[in-house]
Design a protein around this motif. Structure first.
Motif, PDB file in Angstrom:
ATOM      1  N   ILE A  87       2.598  -4.607  -0.388  1.00 54.28           N
ATOM      2  CA  ILE A  87       2.436  -4.930   0.689  1.00 54.28           C
ATOM      3  C   ILE A  87       3.060  -5.826   1.598  1.00 54.28           C
ATOM      4  O   ILE A  87       2.573  -6.201   2.706  1.00 54.28           O
ATOM      5  CB  ILE A  87       1.138  -6.092   0.185  1.00 54.28           C
ATOM      6  CG1 ILE A  87      -0.138  -5.143  -0.269  1.00 54.28           C
ATOM      7  CG2 ILE A  87       0.757  -7.329   0.996  1.00 54.28           C
ATOM      8  CD1 ILE A  87      -1.091  -5.861  -1.820  1.00 54.28           C
ATOM      9  N   MET A  88       4.398  -5.877   0.333  1.00 55.54           N
ATOM     10  CA  MET A  88       4.849  -6.538   1.334  1.00 55.54           C
ATOM     11  C   MET A  88       5.935  -6.133   2.174  1.00 55.54           C
ATOM     12  O   MET A  88       6.947  -6.739   3.175  1.00 55.54           O
ATOM     13  CB  MET A  88       6.440  -6.472   0.151  1.00 55.54           C
ATOM     14  CG  MET A  88       6.463  -8.154  -1.024  1.00 55.54           C
ATOM     15  SD  MET A  88       7.233  -8.319  -2.393  1.00 55.54           S
ATOM     16  CE  MET A  88       9.140  -8.379  -1.457  1.00 55.54           C
ATOM     17  N   THR A  89       6.327  -5.082   2.335  1.00 47.39           N
ATOM     18  CA  THR A  89       6.372  -4.215   3.605  1.00 47.39           C
ATOM     19  C   THR A  89       5.799  -4.110   4.503  1.00 47.39           C
ATOM     20  O   THR A  89       5.993  -4.490   5.580  1.00 47.39           O
ATOM     21  CB  THR A  89       6.811  -2.222   2.850  1.00 47.39           C
ATOM     22  OG1 THR A  89       7.388  -2.305   2.095  1.00 47.39           O
ATOM     23  CG2 THR A  89       7.078  -1.986   4.053  1.00 47.39           C
ATOM     24  N   LEU A  90       4.038  -3.845   4.242  1.00 48.89           N
ATOM     25  CA  LEU A  90       3.485  -3.712   5.446  1.00 48.89           C
ATOM     26  C   LEU A  90       3.333  -5.435   6.270  1.00 48.89           C
ATOM     27  O   LEU A  90       3.395  -5.836   7.096  1.00 48.89           O
ATOM     28  CB  LEU A  90       1.830  -3.420   5.065  1.00 48.89           C
ATOM     29  CG  LEU A  90       1.500  -2.598   4.463  1.00 48.89           C
ATOM     30  CD1 LEU A  90       0.135  -2.325   4.140  1.00 48.89           C
ATOM     31  CD2 LEU A  90       1.391  -1.197   5.899  1.00 48.89           C
ATOM     32  N   ALA A  91       3.572  -6.458   5.291  1.00 50.34           N
ATOM     33  CA  ALA A  91       3.267  -7.856   6.058  1.00 50.34           C
ATOM     34  C   ALA A  91       4.925  -8.050   6.559  1.00 50.34           C
ATOM     35  O   ALA A  91       5.376  -8.290   7.816  1.00 50.34           O
ATOM     36  CB  ALA A  91       3.329  -8.809   4.957  1.00 50.34           C
ATOM     37  N   ASP A  92       5.970  -7.368   5.953  1.00 48.80           N
ATOM     38  CA  ASP A  92       7.681  -8.183   6.497  1.00 48.80           C
ATOM     39  C   ASP A  92       7.479  -7.378   7.945  1.00 48.80           C
ATOM     40  O   ASP A  92       7.954  -7.630   8.780  1.00 48.80           O
ATOM     41  CB  ASP A  92       8.547  -7.215   5.862  1.00 48.80           C
ATOM     42  CG  ASP A  92      10.059  -6.773   6.806  1.00 48.80           C
ATOM     43  OD1 ASP A  92       9.887  -8.574   6.808  1.00 48.80           O
ATOM     44  OD2 ASP A  92      11.104  -5.839   6.058  1.00 48.80           O
ATOM     45  N   HIS A  93       6.862  -6.093   8.205  1.00 46.06           N
ATOM     46  CA  HIS A  93       6.934  -5.118   9.393  1.00 46.06           C
ATOM     47  C   HIS A  93       5.714  -5.978  10.933  1.00 46.06           C
ATOM     48  O   HIS A  93       6.198  -6.179  11.889  1.00 46.06           O
ATOM     49  CB  HIS A  93       6.156  -3.475   9.293  1.00 46.06           C
ATOM     50  CG  HIS A  93       5.710  -2.758  10.499  1.00 46.06           C
ATOM     51  ND1 HIS A  93       6.592  -2.412  11.211  1.00 46.06           N
ATOM     52  CD2 HIS A  93       4.286  -3.173  11.690  1.00 46.06           C
ATOM     53  CE1 HIS A  93       5.859  -2.083  12.240  1.00 46.06           C
ATOM     54  NE2 HIS A  93       4.962  -1.940  12.598  1.00 46.06           N
ATOM     55  N   ARG A  94       5.001  -7.005  10.103  1.00 49.38           N
ATOM     56  CA  ARG A  94       4.843  -7.645  11.221  1.00 49.38           C
ATOM     57  C   ARG A  94       5.154  -8.937  11.391  1.00 49.38           C
ATOM     58  O   ARG A  94       4.557 -10.189  12.063  1.00 49.38           O
ATOM     59  CB  ARG A  94       2.248  -8.448  10.834  1.00 49.38           C
ATOM     60  CG  ARG A  94       2.090  -7.075  11.069  1.00 49.38           C
ATOM     61  CD  ARG A  94       1.696  -6.096  12.125  1.00 49.38           C
ATOM     62  NE  ARG A  94       1.065  -5.488  12.839  1.00 49.38           N
ATOM     63  CZ  ARG A  94      -0.043  -5.870  12.979  1.00 49.38           C
ATOM     64  NH1 ARG A  94      -0.703  -6.355  13.560  1.00 49.38           N
ATOM     65  NH2 ARG A  94      -0.556  -4.289  12.958  1.00 49.38           N
ATOM     66  N   LYS A  95       6.171  -9.363  10.406  1.00 49.66           N
ATOM     67  CA  LYS A  95       7.041 -10.208  10.566  1.00 49.66           C
ATOM     68  C   LYS A  95       6.121 -11.595   9.864  1.00 49.66           C
ATOM     69  O   LYS A  95       6.002 -13.001  10.753  1.00 49.66           O
ATOM     70  CB  LYS A  95       8.100 -11.026  11.356  1.00 49.66           C
ATOM     71  CG  LYS A  95       8.553  -9.434  12.070  1.00 49.66           C
ATOM     72  CD  LYS A  95       9.564  -9.286  10.959  1.00 49.66           C
ATOM     73  CE  LYS A  95      10.484  -8.159  11.333  1.00 49.66           C
ATOM     74  NZ  LYS A  95      11.135  -8.086  10.720  1.00 49.66           N
ATOM     75  N   LEU A  96       5.317 -11.309   9.176  1.00 47.02           N
ATOM     76  CA  LEU A  96       4.572 -12.854   8.503  1.00 47.02           C
ATOM     77  C   LEU A  96       5.076 -13.195   7.498  1.00 47.02           C
ATOM     78  O   LEU A  96       6.470 -13.025   6.925  1.00 47.02           O
ATOM     79  CB  LEU A  96       3.404 -11.661   7.890  1.00 47.02           C
ATOM     80  CG  LEU A  96       2.323 -11.333   8.792  1.00 47.02           C
ATOM     81  CD1 LEU A  96       0.654 -10.583   7.879  1.00 47.02           C
ATOM     82  CD2 LEU A  96       1.918 -12.153  10.246  1.00 47.02           C
ATOM     83  N   SER A  97       4.865 -14.578   6.768  1.00 48.33           N
ATOM     84  CA  SER A  97       5.302 -14.928   5.715  1.00 48.33           C
ATOM     85  C   SER A  97       4.727 -14.762   4.464  1.00 48.33           C
ATOM     86  O   SER A  97       3.382 -14.305   4.668  1.00 48.33           O
ATOM     87  CB  SER A  97       4.657 -16.671   5.869  1.00 48.33           C
ATOM     88  OG  SER A  97       5.530 -17.277   7.098  1.00 48.33           O
ATOM     89  N   LEU A  98       5.035 -14.328   3.571  1.00 48.95           N
ATOM     90  CA  LEU A  98       4.593 -14.494   1.809  1.00 48.95           C
ATOM     91  C   LEU A  98       4.556 -16.410   1.299  1.00 48.95           C
ATOM     92  O   LEU A  98       5.161 -16.507   1.326  1.00 48.95           O
ATOM     93  CB  LEU A  98       5.567 -13.269   1.512  1.00 48.95           C
ATOM     94  CG  LEU A  98       5.041 -13.291   0.144  1.00 48.95           C
ATOM     95  CD1 LEU A  98       3.927 -12.024   0.564  1.00 48.95           C
ATOM     96  CD2 LEU A  98       6.083 -11.769  -0.082  1.00 48.95           C
TER      97      LEU A  98
END
Length: 390
Positions: free
Chosen positions: A306-317
């Motif tokens: 999930i972190m990889t997917l979120a980082d791909h969209r440059k989202l915050s965690l």
């Protein structure tokens, strides 16, 4: 309390560095000091929360290494999670603990007829987290360092002091105590039947904090789309860091529309129990802050995806709950991060996480860096040990 033996346990392969020899499972019930309520209680969908059920997995190897992990349920489901974990625990015996992804797949297939989300993956999470803890301990590194840390501390906000069951005067006292402790942000619950009361409470907290201190609100899925949009616009004046779970957690389209319409960021994802459910939100641009929960999605292995997917969209965690685990994961995320602070779990662990200037420090202890107290053992309602046959 019972002891069982795993039947037909796989033998250790010749190239394995080590092999799992024992798994201890515990069902622990953590009582809260007082019942708490969020919007789900005020709308009649749930009863006040009085305890949290934890599934602990303690894994030992032939080489003498140990790891501990946990899953949890805030209401129904704890005994079911514990029962499923007992059924599949024997699958770990004899496996090389380094092969975490392989073991995760094996455990999923062991309970495949029950599905790949929900209770089944939450039971697997306790094993998976224990294996990552063990792997980092073997390396002599904090888990964040094993994963590859981007920072040695994470901005931290408090949630436990902002529930709707507390009057606003108590909320303000809790805020003051959190600031004195070194908290860097405050989140309060909203979503009451009377939306004017929500606005009044937010205004009081914003005034107490000042104009610039990070403030978040959480509606716990209790607004419909129209209410969320109207309240979201009214909340804009408070300069919030985010609005959390404004609509149903599975309404990706509703979250996406709201995220596009508001200047205030939208956060969601804590209730989801799989990578695919999170991908549905991420691919639709349904949130600005993704909020996965490692114990809910099946452990650290799926959380990293999930972190990889979120980082791909440059989202915050901003991971949900379980700061003892999520501190390490947030430290390893390349983008903007927040960590949720709950002191509820502290009686179960010997160690304490440190706060400094609004941030939580990654501990230098190997693994996750926590160990169970005698109090946690006293709260154990059942325990089972699984070992190799013969």
């Amino acid at each position: 309390m019972t002891t069982t033996e795993a039947q037909n346990a796989p033998g250790r392969t010749s190239g394995a560095v080590d092999a799992i020899s024992q798994v201890d499972l515990s069902l622990v019930r953590l009582p809260l000091h007082a019942p708490i309520s969020d919007a789900k209680v005020l709308t009649g969908r749930q009863k006040p929360l009085t305890e949290i059920a934890f599934l602990f997995a303690e894994i030992r190897t032939e080489g003498g290494f140990e790891g501990v992990g946990f899953g949890y349920s805030k209401r129904a489901g704890g005994p079911g999670m514990y029962a499923h974990a007992q059924e599949i625990a024997g699958e770990l015996i004899g496996e090389d603990p380094n092969d975490i992804a392989k073991i995760w797949d094996k455990l999923v297939w062991a309970g495949a007829s029950m599905g790949r989300t929900g209770l089944t993956t939450q039971a697997i999470a306790a094993f998976d987290i224990a294996l990552w803890d063990l792997k980092a301990k073997r390396a002599g590194l904090p888990l964040a360092k094993l994963l590859g840390a981007h920072r040695d501390s994470v901005r931290c906000y408090n949630t436990s002091g902002g529930y709707l069951s507390s009057p606003i005067e108590q909320i303000l006292d809790n805020v003051t105590a959190s600031l004195a402790r070194g908290i860097g942000g405050i989140k309060i619950k909203v979503g009451q039947p009377d939306t004017r009361e929500d606005l009044r409470r937010v205004a009081k907290v914003r005034e107490h904090l000042g104009d610039t201190f990070p403030l978040m609100v959480d509606a716990n899925q209790q607004w419909d789309r129209a209410t969320a949009q109207r309240l979201g616009r009214e909340l804009e004046r408070f300069d919030l860091t985010w609005i959390e779970e404004p609509v149903d957690c599975y309404d990706a389209e509703g979250h996406a529309r709201l995220a596009a319409a508001l200047d205030t960021p939208v956060a969601t994802g804590e209730m989801l129990t799989s990578v695919s459910e999170h991908w549905d939100l991420i691919r639709q641009d349904a949130s600005d802050f993704v909020q996965p929960d490692a114990p809910r999605v099946g452990g650290i292995t799926p959380f990293l995806r999930i972190m990889t997917l979120a980082d791909h969209r440059k989202l915050s965690l901003a991971p949900h709950f379980a700061m003892e685990i999520h501190l390490h994961l947030a430290a390893a995320y390349p983008g903007v991060t927040w960590l949720e602070h709950f002191e509820w779990l502290e009686p179960m662990f010997h160690e304490r996480l440190e706060l400094d200037n609004g941030r939580m420090l990654v501990p230098d202890r190997p693994g996750l860096g926590f160990s169970l107290t005698d109090q946690a053992r006293a709260w154990t309602s059942d325990r089972v040990t699984v070992t190799a046959a013969g």
